[in-house]
Design an enzyme around this catalytic site. Structure first.
Site, PDB file in Angstrom:
ATOM      1  N   LYS A 265      41.399  29.367  37.347  1.00  0.00           N
ATOM      2  CA  LYS A 265      41.456  30.639  36.597  1.00  0.00           C
ATOM      3  C   LYS A 265      41.135  30.401  35.119  1.00  0.00           C
ATOM      4  O   LYS A 265      40.913  31.325  34.361  1.00  0.00           O
ATOM      5  CB  LYS A 265      42.830  31.272  36.799  1.00  0.00           C
ATOM      6  CG  LYS A 265      43.122  31.696  38.242  1.00  0.00           C
ATOM      7  CD  LYS A 265      44.558  32.155  38.416  1.00  0.00           C
ATOM      8  CE  LYS A 265      44.910  32.479  39.863  1.00  0.00           C
ATOM      9  NZ  LYS A 265      44.396  33.761  40.355  1.00  0.00           N
TER      10      LYS A 265
ATOM     11  N   THR B  85      42.879  41.019  41.491  1.00  0.00           N
ATOM     12  CA  THR B  85      43.300  42.424  41.534  1.00  0.00           C
ATOM     13  C   THR B  85      43.769  42.868  40.147  1.00  0.00           C
ATOM     14  O   THR B  85      43.675  44.043  39.791  1.00  0.00           O
ATOM     15  CB  THR B  85      44.440  42.604  42.569  1.00  0.00           C
ATOM     16  OG1 THR B  85      45.385  41.548  42.396  1.00  0.00           O
ATOM     17  CG2 THR B  85      43.906  42.602  43.976  1.00  0.00           C
TER      18      THR B  85
ATOM     19  N   LYS C 192      43.261  46.500  37.831  1.00  0.00           N
ATOM     20  CA  LYS C 192      44.326  47.234  37.144  1.00  0.00           C
ATOM     21  C   LYS C 192      43.990  47.403  35.658  1.00  0.00           C
ATOM     22  O   LYS C 192      44.162  48.478  35.083  1.00  0.00           O
ATOM     23  CB  LYS C 192      45.659  46.482  37.308  1.00  0.00           C
ATOM     24  CG  LYS C 192      46.144  46.361  38.733  1.00  0.00           C
ATOM     25  CD  LYS C 192      47.169  45.255  38.928  1.00  0.00           C
ATOM     26  CE  LYS C 192      47.473  45.034  40.402  1.00  0.00           C
ATOM     27  NZ  LYS C 192      48.269  43.788  40.652  1.00  0.00           N
TER      28      LYS C 192
ATOM     29  N   HIS D  46      42.377  34.648  51.953  1.00  0.00           N
ATOM     30  CA  HIS D  46      42.500  34.983  50.529  1.00  0.00           C
ATOM     31  C   HIS D  46      42.083  33.843  49.613  1.00  0.00           C
ATOM     32  O   HIS D  46      42.207  33.946  48.379  1.00  0.00           O
ATOM     33  CB  HIS D  46      43.943  35.354  50.205  1.00  0.00           C
ATOM     34  CG  HIS D  46      44.459  36.564  50.895  1.00  0.00           C
ATOM     35  ND1 HIS D  46      44.411  37.829  50.346  1.00  0.00           N
ATOM     36  CD2 HIS D  46      45.031  36.713  52.104  1.00  0.00           C
ATOM     37  CE1 HIS D  46      44.946  38.690  51.191  1.00  0.00           C
ATOM     38  NE2 HIS D  46      45.331  38.044  52.266  1.00  0.00           N
TER      39      HIS D  46
ATOM     40  N   LYS E  30      47.907  36.285  34.953  1.00  0.00           N
ATOM     41  CA  LYS E  30      47.717  35.822  36.333  1.00  0.00           C
ATOM     42  C   LYS E  30      48.450  34.489  36.461  1.00  0.00           C
ATOM     43  O   LYS E  30      48.901  33.932  35.481  1.00  0.00           O
ATOM     44  CB  LYS E  30      46.220  35.655  36.658  1.00  0.00           C
ATOM     45  CG  LYS E  30      45.465  34.849  35.621  1.00  0.00           C
ATOM     46  CD  LYS E  30      43.944  34.893  35.831  1.00  0.00           C
ATOM     47  CE  LYS E  30      43.351  36.212  35.401  1.00  0.00           C
ATOM     48  NZ  LYS E  30      42.415  36.726  36.420  1.00  0.00           N
ATOM     49  N   ARG E  31      48.559  33.946  37.669  1.00  0.00           N
ATOM     50  CA  ARG E  31      49.191  32.637  37.821  1.00  0.00           C
ATOM     51  C   ARG E  31      48.380  31.606  37.064  1.00  0.00           C
ATOM     52  O   ARG E  31      47.165  31.740  36.884  1.00  0.00           O
ATOM     53  CB  ARG E  31      49.292  32.273  39.309  1.00  0.00           C
ATOM     54  CG  ARG E  31      50.351  33.022  40.077  1.00  0.00           C
ATOM     55  CD  ARG E  31      51.750  32.672  39.621  1.00  0.00           C
ATOM     56  NE  ARG E  31      52.106  31.289  39.854  1.00  0.00           N
ATOM     57  CZ  ARG E  31      52.908  30.868  40.848  1.00  0.00           C
ATOM     58  NH1 ARG E  31      53.400  31.743  41.716  1.00  0.00           N
ATOM     59  NH2 ARG E  31      53.209  29.601  41.006  1.00  0.00           N
TER      60      ARG E  31
HETATM   61  C1  LIG Z   1      50.157  27.364  51.121  1.00  0.00           C
HETATM   62  C2  LIG Z   1      50.420  27.813  49.724  1.00  0.00           C
HETATM   63  C3  LIG Z   1      49.668  29.071  49.389  1.00  0.00           C
HETATM   64  C4  LIG Z   1      50.384  30.195  48.949  1.00  0.00           C
HETATM   65  C5  LIG Z   1      49.679  31.361  48.636  1.00  0.00           C
HETATM   66  C6  LIG Z   1      48.313  31.382  48.775  1.00  0.00           C
HETATM   67  C7  LIG Z   1      47.612  32.678  48.473  1.00  0.00           C
HETATM   68  C8  LIG Z   1      46.494  32.934  49.421  1.00  0.00           C
HETATM   69  C9  LIG Z   1      47.093  32.629  47.100  1.00  0.00           C
HETATM   70  C10 LIG Z   1      46.693  34.004  46.618  1.00  0.00           C
HETATM   71  O1  LIG Z   1      47.521  34.755  46.205  1.00  0.00           O
HETATM   72  N1  LIG Z   1      45.375  34.259  46.652  1.00  0.00           N
HETATM   73  C11 LIG Z   1      44.898  35.420  45.932  1.00  0.00           C
HETATM   74  O2  LIG Z   1      44.867  36.531  46.818  1.00  0.00           O
HETATM   75  C12 LIG Z   1      44.490  37.722  46.126  1.00  0.00           C
HETATM   76  C13 LIG Z   1      44.617  38.883  47.101  1.00  0.00           C
HETATM   77  O3  LIG Z   1      43.613  38.864  48.030  1.00  0.00           O
HETATM   78  C14 LIG Z   1      43.085  37.609  45.550  1.00  0.00           C
HETATM   79  O4  LIG Z   1      42.788  38.774  44.818  1.00  0.00           O
HETATM   80  C15 LIG Z   1      42.987  36.381  44.651  1.00  0.00           C
HETATM   81  O5  LIG Z   1      41.659  36.190  44.231  1.00  0.00           O
HETATM   82  C16 LIG Z   1      43.487  35.149  45.396  1.00  0.00           C
HETATM   83  O6  LIG Z   1      43.553  34.025  44.525  1.00  0.00           O
HETATM   84  C17 LIG Z   1      47.600  30.289  49.212  1.00  0.00           C
HETATM   85  C18 LIG Z   1      48.298  29.108  49.524  1.00  0.00           C
END
Ligand SMILES: CCc1ccc([C@H](C)CC(=O)N[C@@H]2O[C@H](CO)[C@@H](O)[C@H](O)[C@H]2O)cc1
Length: 822
Positions: A562, A664, A668, A364, A556-557
């Site tokens: 971003k 995503t 929406k 992701h 978004k975060r």
């Molecule tokens: C290790 C800490 C950590 C925690 C969460 C994450 C996630 C992968 C971050 C995340 O939410 N990524 C998002 O995933 C979405 C679903 O696929 C995508 O639509 C977003 O572009 C992506 O930033 C990475 C690293």
């Protein structure tokens, strides 16, 4: 079953009302005259659960009888939001409940507001998991979501003088009617300790792990109601409990705290969600969280498998598919190897074959700081046997598969190795996930291409057909049917009401795109939703906004890639233009933000502060005649998104090209008729393809242009000195204009753009972005053209339905069959 079918469809509002009252009295022991709104919510939820639980056991019975192959979605995060409204809609009971409650003088919309969000996730990854399990149930696919039953989900965000303050989340404070504790399926999980090497009487080496502690895993089942309520799958979340409740010996020797210490530590495992999004914290407790839920889940799957197949493992990978939601559950790979080799006494190759056939991995993110690596030292301490197994997986991989393709090439070997050598040896969870999986996918076409070309090029060369793409999607049940009822009803009237399970039907709305009557009906609904949001904005921020202004939303975060700070730069430029020329012909615009920053991410928190400070100044500056407003809604979360998205005119998707894997929120917002202003990044590219270039506004550098600019050397000062407006706006950060009496309080933002090197190329994209915003303005002035574009965005979002994503996973990865539950 018949009566439930009948009951679901046929129950009258009167009968449902009686059921609510019955539960109020007999389930919650509360009298109708004394009942609080929370009590009515609990009673209503209990009334609807009667149908849910019936379908749940029907579903489980059917899957067991038919011994169905199932997918198990392993995710450290499930960002579920609220369930009452969703489950009522998916059971087709929403209107019935609405009438029943009206007879009790209760507005269903205020009732559902009583529910705390189940915020067991950070952002995109966690919400995607929630949309996916909704689609799996709706498509009648046997599936179980596995995760952690965090006591505290994502923190609550408050603003204190514009600064983000984190408060603990307590979603379960008033109980949660949508979870069932399953003590009969408790699991014991070993951690720490050491490994003893012994020889069994056949002289074969056997590894005995002597764990330092056993943690109890208690499962909580959350029913996942498919649309039309035929299938109700399960989301099984594990809570950690201490095994021996009280160590009397230690206590008797006067060590009360020590006696209790172990318990506390065991319980902390599922205590709280790590609030880091895209940044690996690398904490020991996080690794234990990952292992704990993977070990519980695999034991649970194997217990269910053995009920039908006893000790015959030969069918395991035919019955069981496990999807790894990023690398966070990657430890499941060596854990299954441990169970098969150490416990089931299987030979390595057969065990490894089963593993690879069972696991598949979704990536992701490409951000280096988000790729998980655990120190060998920590692994040694927490999971000594798994480290040995990882070494063996690595040895066999490098010596056979890598050496076969690149004989004697140590450079390639060190690149592909699971172990990263160096002063602190690290375990690369990404490499382990690729090596241990039969399929690896990215979440949007451009991202999946970058996963192959930039993240895992050598693995791609080694196993080209292992890599694939599945573009993300969102569930139209929550993100249109439930959150935008007025538009849903208009759509039902126009193209029928089957679109929630067949979104391609929405495409027929394109025939109405230029129909004046339909345009009016469609835009009147948008306006109504905006009026509703102005009330929420007033309530949460005390800012008055004009619903006829353009509602420009970025939700978004908070993360530099971003580029919420690029949005802020443009707002400050607009404000400056207005101050220089207050009569400037500008369509009034409200810039609306929603975003949480990871507590340890300083610059992200500075950007939140800066946006709030600029907002205070702009919103109270008479000179600009209310033409420009800036609003930052606190505590952005799923239930707030459901109120904001239907009211959006403009969707801000402005990440640096190559950084947002998919997005995503973009899907929406477009589904609800917002026009996207975005870069050619993630799924924005596919959205533009689906809705047509003329119905989105694209700006900025492409992925390749970003790479080229970085390669040739990017100097943000060139843009500072090259663009007078950029210089003026950046210099503004150093003054105390937005922070009276505190000059330079916002300088960290300016510095990040200049000395900090502007790593996400905000200044390089500023002019193109500003032009894009002018294009938005021009488009908005053409009311017919805008309405047409908005309608076509709703019509052409069919591809971004999470049902389509799941069908891709089924066809390309899981090879799963749906199973009708009678
Ligand atoms: C290790 C800490 C950590 C925690 C969460 C994450 C996630 C992968 C971050 C995340 O939410 N990524 C998002 O995933 C979405 C679903 O696929 C995508 O639509 C977003 O572009 C992506 O930033 C990475 C690293």
């Amino acid at each position: 079953a018949k009566e439930t079918e009948m009951a679901i469809g046929k129950i009258t509002p009167k009968q449902f009302k009686e059921s609510i009252i019955k539960h109020l009295n007999s389930t919650f022991g509360t009298d109708i005259n004394k009942a609080s709104k929370k009590a009515w919510w609990n009673a209503t939820s209990a009334a609807l659960n009667e149908f849910v639980y019936d379908r749940l056991s029907q579903t489980q019975k059917t899957h067991f009888e038919k011994d169905t192959r199932a997918v198990h979605y392993f995710s450290l995060e499930f960002l579920m939001g609220r369930l009452t409204g969703n489950n009522l809609h998916n059971l087709g009971l929403f209107e019935t409940a609405k009438k029943a409650l009206t007879e009790l003088d209760i507005d269903i919309n205020t009732l559902v507001d009583e529910e705390e969000d189940m915020a067991l996730g950070n952002g995109g990854l966690g919400r995607l998991a929630a949309c996916f399990i909704d689609s799996l149930a709706t498509m009648e696919l046997p599936a179980i979501g596995y995760g952690i039953h965090y006591e505290h989900g994502l923190f609550r965000q408050e603003f204190k003088d514009g600064h983000q303050i984190e408060r603990p989340d307590s979603w379960r404070e008033y109980g949660n009617p949508f979870e069932i504790r399953r003590p009969e399926s408790i699991q014991d999980i070993p951690v720490y300790g050491y490994v003893e090497t012994k020889f069994n009487d056949a002289g074969k080496v056997v590894k005995e792990w002597h764990p330092g502690r056993i943690i109890k895993g208690v499962p909580w089942d959350v029913p996942v109601v498919g649309y039309s309520g035929k299938t109700v799958n399960v989301l099984r979340l594990w809570e950690s409990r201490a095994t021996n409740f009280f160590n009397w010996d230690v206590f008797n020797s006067g060590g009360y705290h020590d006696a209790h210490k172990e318990n506390v530590e065991s319980e902390t495992i599922s205590k709280v969600l790590y609030p880091n999004d895209e940044t690996d914290a690398g904490k020991e407790l996080r690794l234990i969280q990952q292992y704990f839920f993977c070990a519980c889940s695999l034991k649970d799957i194997i217990r269910r498998y053995k009920r039908a197949h006893a000790d015959d493992w030969s069918n395991f990978s035919a019955q069981v598919a496990v999807q790894l939601n990023d690398t966070h559950p990657a430890i499941a790979i060596p854990e299954l190897m441990r169970i098969l080799v150490d416990r089931a006494d299987m030979d390595w190759d057969q065990a490894w074959k089963i593993c690879r056939e069972t696991f598949s991995y979704t990536n992701h993110t490409l951000l280096p700081e988000a790729l998980e690596k655990w120190s060998v030292r920590l692994f040694e301490k927490v999971l000594p046997r798994h480290l040995e197994i990882i070494y063996e997986i690595n040895r066999r991989f490098l010596e056979s598969e890598v050496d076969a393709k690149w004989p004697g090439d140590n450079a390639i070997k060190s690149k592909l190795s699971i172990i990263e050598e160096g002063h602190e040896r690290m375990v690369r969870m990404g490499n382990l996930s690729v090596i241990g999986s039969n399929k690896v996918n990215g979440v949007a076409e451009v991202h999946s291409a970058l996963v192959k070309s930039d993240l895992f090029p050598e693995f791609n060369a080694l196993w080209t057909d292992k890599f694939t793409n599945v573009t993300n999607g969102v569930t139209p049940r929550r993100w249109l049917k439930a959150c935008n009822p007025a538009l849903s009803k208009l759509i039902d009237k126009t193209v029928g009401d089957q679109w929630p399970t067949n979104q391609e039907i929405l495409r027929d709305l394109d025939k109405k795109a230029d129909d004046a009557k339909f345009q009016k009906a469609y835009m009147d609904i948008k306006h109504e939703n905006k009026v509703a949001l102005t009330k929420v904005i007033k309530e949460l921020t005390d800012v008055d906004v004009d619903p006829s202004a353009i509602f420009d939303i970025q939700i978004k975060r908070l993360h530099e890639y971003k580029r919420q700070h690029l949005n802020l730069l443009h707002i400050m430029a607009l404000y400056r233009r207005l101050l220089q020329n207050p009569t400037m012909d500008m369509v009034p615009r409200v810039f609306i933000f929603g975003a949480k920053a990871a507590p340890g991410y300083k610059l992200a928190k500075d950007i939140i502060y800066a946006i709030n400070k600029v907002a205070d100044k702009v919103n109270n500056d008479e000179r600009i005649g209310g033409k420009l407003k800036v609003v930052f809604l606190p505590n952005y979360r799923v239930s707030l998104a459901e109120k904001m998205i239907p009211a959006a005119d403009v969707s801000e998707q402005i990440s640096t090209a190559g950084k947002e894997a998919s997005g995503t929120g973009n899907m929406k917002l477009a589904l609800n008729g917002a026009i996207t202003i975005g870069t050619l990044d993630g799924a924005n590219i596919e959205i533009a393809e689906e809705v047509g270039e003329e119905n989105v506004v694209i700006f900025g550098l492409t992925v390749d242009e970003v790479k080229a600019l970085k390669k040739q050397g990017y100097n943000p000062w060139d843009y500072y000195y090259g663009n007078e407006e950029i210089k003026a706006v950046l210099d503004w950060f150093d003054t105390d204009y937005f922070t009276p009496g505190k000059p330079g309080e916002l300088s960290s933002i300016k510095n990040s753009f200049l000395d900090g090197g502007d790593p996400y190329l905000c200044l390089a994209d500023f002019e193109s972005y500003s032009e894009g915003q002018k294009e938005i303005e021009a488009k908005y002035k053409d009311k017919k053209g805008w309405a047409r574009s908005a309608i076509l965005n709703t019509a052409y979002m069919g591809k971004f339905n999470s049902d389509r994503s799941i069908q891709d996973y089924v066809d390309r990865i899981w090879k799963l069959k749906s199973c009708t539950v009678k």
